[in-house]
Design an enzyme around this catalytic site. Sequence first.
Site, mmCIF file in Angstrom:
data_model
loop_
_atom_site.group_PDB
_atom_site.id
_atom_site.type_symbol
_atom_site.label_atom_id
_atom_site.label_comp_id
_atom_site.label_asym_id
_atom_site.label_seq_id
_atom_site.Cartn_x
_atom_site.Cartn_y
_atom_site.Cartn_z
ATOM 1 N N ALA A 253 0.024 -65.913 -40.903
ATOM 2 C CA ALA A 253 -1.350 -65.312 -40.737
ATOM 3 C C ALA A 253 -1.522 -63.524 -40.172
ATOM 4 C CB ALA A 253 -1.562 -66.473 -40.309
ATOM 5 N N GLU B 75 10.188 -61.983 -44.753
ATOM 6 C CA GLU B 75 9.606 -63.280 -44.440
ATOM 7 C C GLU B 75 10.475 -64.592 -45.189
ATOM 8 O OE1 GLU B 75 6.572 -65.564 -42.589
ATOM 9 O OE2 GLU B 75 8.179 -66.576 -43.704
ATOM 10 N N GLN C 170 -2.644 -73.466 -41.646
ATOM 11 C CA GLN C 170 -2.194 -74.338 -40.003
ATOM 12 C C GLN C 170 -3.544 -75.115 -39.584
ATOM 13 O OE1 GLN C 170 0.365 -71.944 -37.411
ATOM 14 N NE2 GLN C 170 1.591 -71.678 -38.868
ATOM 15 N N VAL D 250 14.716 -62.000 -40.028
ATOM 16 C CA VAL D 250 15.223 -60.624 -38.697
ATOM 17 C C VAL D 250 16.249 -61.593 -37.154
ATOM 18 C CG1 VAL D 250 14.685 -58.662 -37.121
ATOM 19 C CG2 VAL D 250 13.979 -58.539 -38.916
ATOM 20 N N CYS E 14 -2.926 -72.894 -30.247
ATOM 21 C CA CYS E 14 -5.001 -73.673 -31.098
ATOM 22 C C CYS E 14 -5.010 -74.677 -29.482
ATOM 23 C CB CYS E 14 -4.869 -74.115 -32.228
ATOM 24 S SG CYS E 14 -6.706 -74.769 -32.096
ATOM 25 N N ASP F 119 0.519 -64.625 -32.464
ATOM 26 C CA ASP F 119 0.903 -65.712 -31.570
ATOM 27 C C ASP F 119 2.673 -65.292 -30.984
ATOM 28 O OD1 ASP F 119 -1.037 -67.763 -32.546
ATOM 29 O OD2 ASP F 119 0.939 -68.564 -33.622
ATOM 30 N N LYS G 38 -3.848 -68.088 -28.286
ATOM 31 C CA LYS G 38 -3.266 -67.927 -29.417
ATOM 32 C C LYS G 38 -4.220 -68.814 -30.353
ATOM 33 C CE LYS G 38 1.031 -67.053 -26.992
ATOM 34 N NZ LYS G 38 0.837 -65.127 -27.416
ATOM 35 N N THR G 39 -4.821 -67.504 -32.052
ATOM 36 C CA THR G 39 -5.818 -68.674 -32.180
ATOM 37 C C THR G 39 -5.796 -67.332 -33.589
ATOM 38 O OG1 THR G 39 -7.588 -68.212 -32.107
ATOM 39 C CG2 THR G 39 -6.764 -69.383 -31.835
ATOM 40 N N ALA H 35 -8.483 -67.041 -35.617
ATOM 41 C CA ALA H 35 -9.748 -66.336 -35.314
ATOM 42 C C ALA H 35 -9.823 -65.050 -34.122
ATOM 43 C CB ALA H 35 -10.458 -67.671 -34.775
ATOM 44 N N CYS I 104 -12.538 -71.228 -30.598
ATOM 45 C CA CYS I 104 -11.916 -73.211 -30.308
ATOM 46 C C CYS I 104 -13.328 -73.997 -31.269
ATOM 47 C CB CYS I 104 -11.126 -73.302 -29.313
ATOM 48 S SG CYS I 104 -10.789 -75.661 -29.575
HETATM 49 C C1 LIG Z 1 -2.409 -78.021 -35.247
HETATM 50 C C2 LIG Z 1 -3.337 -76.554 -35.813
HETATM 51 C C3 LIG Z 1 -4.083 -76.032 -35.371
HETATM 52 C C4 LIG Z 1 -4.754 -75.437 -35.088
HETATM 53 N N1 LIG Z 1 -6.262 -75.219 -35.393
HETATM 54 C C5 LIG Z 1 -6.522 -73.331 -35.297
HETATM 55 C C6 LIG Z 1 -7.964 -72.825 -35.102
HETATM 56 O O1 LIG Z 1 -9.205 -74.022 -35.449
HETATM 57 N N2 LIG Z 1 -8.362 -72.227 -35.368
HETATM 58 C C7 LIG Z 1 -7.702 -70.582 -35.111
HETATM 59 O O2 LIG Z 1 -8.362 -69.608 -34.986
HETATM 60 N N3 LIG Z 1 -6.486 -70.858 -35.154
HETATM 61 C C8 LIG Z 1 -6.197 -72.659 -34.891
HETATM 62 N N4 LIG Z 1 -4.714 -72.426 -35.251
HETATM 63 C C9 LIG Z 1 -3.617 -71.435 -34.826
HETATM 64 C C10 LIG Z 1 -3.333 -70.898 -36.143
HETATM 65 O O3 LIG Z 1 -2.970 -71.591 -37.163
HETATM 66 C C11 LIG Z 1 -2.405 -69.604 -35.328
HETATM 67 O O4 LIG Z 1 -2.753 -69.061 -34.659
HETATM 68 C C12 LIG Z 1 -1.549 -68.715 -36.754
HETATM 69 O O5 LIG Z 1 -1.408 -69.427 -37.670
HETATM 70 C C13 LIG Z 1 -0.713 -67.759 -36.141
HETATM 71 O O6 LIG Z 1 -0.323 -66.314 -37.204
HETATM 72 P P1 LIG Z 1 0.732 -65.696 -36.941
HETATM 73 O O7 LIG Z 1 1.423 -64.957 -38.180
HETATM 74 O O8 LIG Z 1 1.488 -65.606 -35.620
HETATM 75 O O9 LIG Z 1 2.193 -66.929 -36.757
HETATM 76 P P2 LIG Z 1 1.949 -67.754 -38.146
HETATM 77 O O10 LIG Z 1 0.921 -67.753 -39.021
HETATM 78 O O11 LIG Z 1 3.171 -69.149 -37.826
HETATM 79 O O12 LIG Z 1 3.576 -67.142 -38.840
HETATM 80 C C14 LIG Z 1 5.045 -65.986 -38.711
HETATM 81 C C15 LIG Z 1 5.591 -66.143 -39.809
HETATM 82 O O13 LIG Z 1 6.917 -65.036 -39.071
HETATM 83 C C16 LIG Z 1 8.028 -66.284 -39.800
HETATM 84 N N5 LIG Z 1 9.105 -65.744 -38.609
HETATM 85 C C17 LIG Z 1 9.698 -66.089 -38.036
HETATM 86 N N6 LIG Z 1 10.717 -65.587 -37.411
HETATM 87 C C18 LIG Z 1 11.040 -64.362 -38.377
HETATM 88 C C19 LIG Z 1 12.651 -63.797 -37.912
HETATM 89 N N7 LIG Z 1 13.375 -63.637 -37.200
HETATM 90 N N8 LIG Z 1 11.967 -62.679 -39.086
HETATM 91 C C20 LIG Z 1 10.891 -62.972 -40.658
HETATM 92 N N9 LIG Z 1 10.227 -64.114 -40.171
HETATM 93 C C21 LIG Z 1 9.811 -64.690 -39.301
HETATM 94 C C22 LIG Z 1 8.202 -67.790 -40.189
HETATM 95 O O14 LIG Z 1 8.078 -67.985 -40.970
HETATM 96 C C23 LIG Z 1 6.050 -67.261 -40.398
HETATM 97 O O15 LIG Z 1 6.276 -67.307 -41.554
HETATM 98 C C24 LIG Z 1 -4.338 -73.999 -34.791
HETATM 99 C C25 LIG Z 1 -2.789 -74.164 -35.189
HETATM 100 C C26 LIG Z 1 -2.246 -75.382 -35.340
HETATM 101 C C27 LIG Z 1 -0.641 -75.721 -35.199
#
Ligand SMILES: Cc1cc2nc3c(=O)[nH]c(=O)nc-3n(C[C@H](O)[C@H](O)[C@H](O)COP(=O)(O)OP(=O)(O)OC[C@H]3O[C@@H](n4cnc5c(N)ncnc54)[C@H](O)[C@@H]3O)c2cc1C
Length: 451
Positions: free
Chosen positions: A64, A86, A95, A130, A219, A351, A359-360, A362, A394
């Site tokens: 995301a 990725e 998610q 990585v 979340c 996150d 951690k969301t 949003a 949330c």
């Molecule tokens: C059940 C659930 C309910 C949720 N409900 C809500 C909600 O209602 N509202 C809201 O706003 N948020 C909600 N969230 C939270 C939201 O989905 C996350 O905060 C958001 O997806 C985080 O984005 P991100 O990019 O930080 O992590 P991610 O989307 O998880 O992406 C991280 C990426 O990094 C990649 N990666 C990991 N390690 C490496 C590496 N070493 N090298 C290269 N790539 C790597 C992974 O493959 C992954 O694709 C919810 C989450 C869950 C699981």
Amino acid sequence: MNQDQILDLKTDLVNELTNSGLSRRDALKLLGLVPFMLSATPSVVSAKSQSSASANILIVGGGAAGCTVANFISKNIPNATITIIEPDENSIKYQPGQTMIGGGLWKSEDILKDTKDFLPKDAKWIKDIVVEFNPDNNLVKTKNSGKLSYDFLICATGLELNFEGIEGISKDIIGTNGVGSIYLFSGAEKTWGEISKFVNSATPDKVALFSEPAGSIKCGGAPKKIAFLTSARLREAKKQATLNFRTNKGNFFGTKVYNDSTIKYMNDRNIYFNFKSTLVSVDVGSKTATFKDENEGLNKINYDFIHIVPPMRTVKAVRENSDLANEKGWVDVDKFSTIHKKYDNIFAIGDNSSLPTSKTGAAIREQYKVLGENLISRIDGKELKAKYDGYTACPLITDIGRVMMAEFNYQNEPAPSLPFLDPAKERWIWWLVKAYLLKPMYFYGMLKARA
Ligand SMILES: Cc1cc2nc3c(=O)[nH]c(=O)nc-3n(C[C@H](O)[C@H](O)[C@H](O)COP(=O)(O)OP(=O)(O)OC[C@H]3O[C@@H](n4cnc5c(N)ncnc54)[C@H](O)[C@@H]3O)c2cc1C
């Protein structure tokens, strides 16, 4: 956004809303809320600057946060070279929808999209991970593609689910023998399978347990939402059972008004709750869960269904790098600028960051604008102006058809998008936003860096 971009976004949103079953008329009505929701945090500087400079920008993690930042850079720093590392071809799955799947309202395919359709066309995507960061030399080492250098690095590697942190639990157990977890994408539909079995055979003495671990999780609302959805499904089936929510935390929300309302809604729906109670082990065979309760020692409870929220942590390459991560394993950035405290060419978002807010997705919707603005200032050697105020949200599902939209900031002050409505009240309108609007806003607004 210019007029054409607004029209494009509106067309995408209307298409997505009508595809999910709304009439065109209702879709247009719901879209009336979008301008309010987009101006939720007036203190956040929205992206106004652009840079014509060239820079070699590496984004690690294309979920995301990484995907959103990549699109921001592609639009606003057109001469930059963007590389994204990725491994997952479906990394941008929605998610938050896993909660809806776990409650039997959506299917897995409703939240899946191909990453390639969302990453900018001018970016280079390396399908790899990585394994080592070397911030002193502006280098990362990948598993299969050698070393890569950068001028600027964006860390967006998300979180790792540590199911094994609970004795007796592993990913394979999710969806069997009365164990569920909506945190695992492949486990969300199976969780609904286990919840429906529980509901179908419910009697007042049957027990469903809902756990919440120590430490930061993505979340923090989701563990409660699945408890509320189970309670809704029981009412729908005109059945009774004992629901018990047990959290390691000392409250449901740091913001008093949201905490008070959540306590009220839990009481209204006969969900018993315990604070400072941590799940330490599960004996799946005998269906017994052991919690460590503050001042009371170990407490063994028999269950018929248990919802597991695993402890979470950053990925190994991040948490074991003491130059990059703080003592808790988060990428150590300034909470206002999103820039690393030691390396001024490294940013973190989402996150994996140390930003001290919930951690969301949003939160990412606001963080990327600040990060993007400050990245442009850094590239152009200008003063940093954008500041993140910790905005996060949330949408707490309290019933099928009811949501309390808990929006707040670093001070734990309510930060409502619609200030004329009491933010601590469950409402049908927020259910419509959660069930219909947020998903298309995620895919076609945020991920494309349009909103
Ligand atoms: C059940 C659930 C309910 C949720 N409900 C809500 C909600 O209602 N509202 C809201 O706003 N948020 C909600 N969230 C939270 C939201 O989905 C996350 O905060 C958001 O997806 C985080 O984005 P991100 O990019 O930080 O992590 P991610 O989307 O998880 O992406 C991280 C990426 O990094 C990649 N990666 C990991 N390690 C490496 C590496 N070493 N090298 C290269 N790539 C790597 C992974 O493959 C992954 O694709 C919810 C989450 C869950 C699981």
